[in-house]
Scaffold this active site. Sequence first.
Site, PDB file in Angstrom:
ATOM      1  N   VAL A  72     -48.696 -20.517  -5.899  1.00  0.00           N
ATOM      2  CA  VAL A  72     -49.019 -19.181  -4.961  1.00  0.00           C
ATOM      3  C   VAL A  72     -50.616 -18.957  -6.025  1.00  0.00           C
ATOM      4  CG1 VAL A  72     -48.965 -16.617  -4.806  1.00  0.00           C
ATOM      5  CG2 VAL A  72     -46.713 -18.403  -4.880  1.00  0.00           C
ATOM      6  N   LYS A  73     -51.249 -18.596  -5.139  1.00  0.00           N
ATOM      7  CA  LYS A  73     -53.126 -18.613  -6.299  1.00  0.00           C
ATOM      8  C   LYS A  73     -52.728 -17.280  -6.195  1.00  0.00           C
ATOM      9  CE  LYS A  73     -56.087 -21.573  -4.431  1.00  0.00           C
ATOM     10  NZ  LYS A  73     -57.059 -21.830  -3.662  1.00  0.00           N
ATOM     11  N   ILE A  74     -53.204 -16.904  -7.216  1.00  0.00           N
ATOM     12  CA  ILE A  74     -53.385 -15.324  -7.634  1.00  0.00           C
ATOM     13  C   ILE A  74     -55.097 -15.355  -7.970  1.00  0.00           C
ATOM     14  CG2 ILE A  74     -52.614 -13.820  -9.400  1.00  0.00           C
ATOM     15  CD1 ILE A  74     -50.617 -14.674  -8.876  1.00  0.00           C
TER      16      ILE A  74
END
Length: 367
Positions: free
Chosen positions: A138-140
């Site tokens: 998941v990209k944050i």
Amino acid sequence: MKATRQLHELGQSLWLDNITRTLLDDGTLARYIAEDSITGLTSNPSIFDAAIGDGDAYDAGVHAKTLAGLSGEALFIELALEDLRRAADLFKPVFDATRQIDGWVSMEVSPLLAADTAGSIAAARHIHHKAQRDNLFVKIPGTPEGVPAIEEAIFLGIPINVTLLFSCAHYQAVAEAYMRGIERRLAAGLDPKVGSVASLFISRWDVASNPQLPAELHNKLGIAVGQQTYRAYRALLASPRWQKLAAAGAQPQRLLWASTGTKDPSAPDTLYISAFAAPDTIDTMPEKTLFAFADHGQLHGVMATDGGDADAVLAQIAKAGVDIDALARKLQQDGAEAFVKSWNQLLQRIAGKAAALADKSKGPALR
């Protein structure tokens, strides 16, 4: 030996900075894996905006999900995860063979959450749960508000690709967050093995600074920042703090070179790929750059672990009038805003397609 294979043999992972349903359907991604040593991929709102907008590959999916009552962000997440699950399955053999170091795909949380810590954590949990793939990051974004979200997500066991990093200081802040998350897991008796990468954006530095610099300093700032950050990365991996975590079973948060397509037409099209040849890192590149490097790329040695001439180059650039710290902040803010723009365009595009397809399905007699 093909240049892409040389990078792979050096110990660098080559990832594709793109995903489309067509790449999956026609076997192109599988061919990149087999022939060009591609072992993972990244995505972002701009990539999906272009993918969904070009042609009709997503029309059936958009229409079916609209009929099922989905719209907006929920519809997009389902659509994107369909592609990313398929890609993750293609990379699963690499993921298993490398003991979860390589073979990843990435899905971004809504860019509207870049300044919302709690919202980013909730979105990361939702995407991680919906994806149902162990090799999906998941990209944050590594914004000030994103840093605590990254720490919490790692503590929760969610693999994270930290995006929108531009400086060594940005990298060090998220590396600290990653280690704090792992330390908290160990203290709680949890498995310390949680995947993560830290994505440093390169070419945008030079796009922003070239107009302010003399010709001899053009296209040097991005490389110097990368060299400086690689030195910090190597120092962290050698530190007693990290060695203790590694001994407990943690795996490194690998440094990822992003935005490595050359933007200056007067510069070599493989400039950044050659410059960032470094073991234990990842280079994610658009197809155009992958093709160029596979065709005529060359290696000019391995990136120096001591930063090479980065300090001298950065001093020259600062002397020429570029405020590097201020530019790093601006690049991160501009990057976040650009992703918001792409996100809004993407949702508008999906809504437009959904409406057009619903209208088309009614048939001429019912209009």
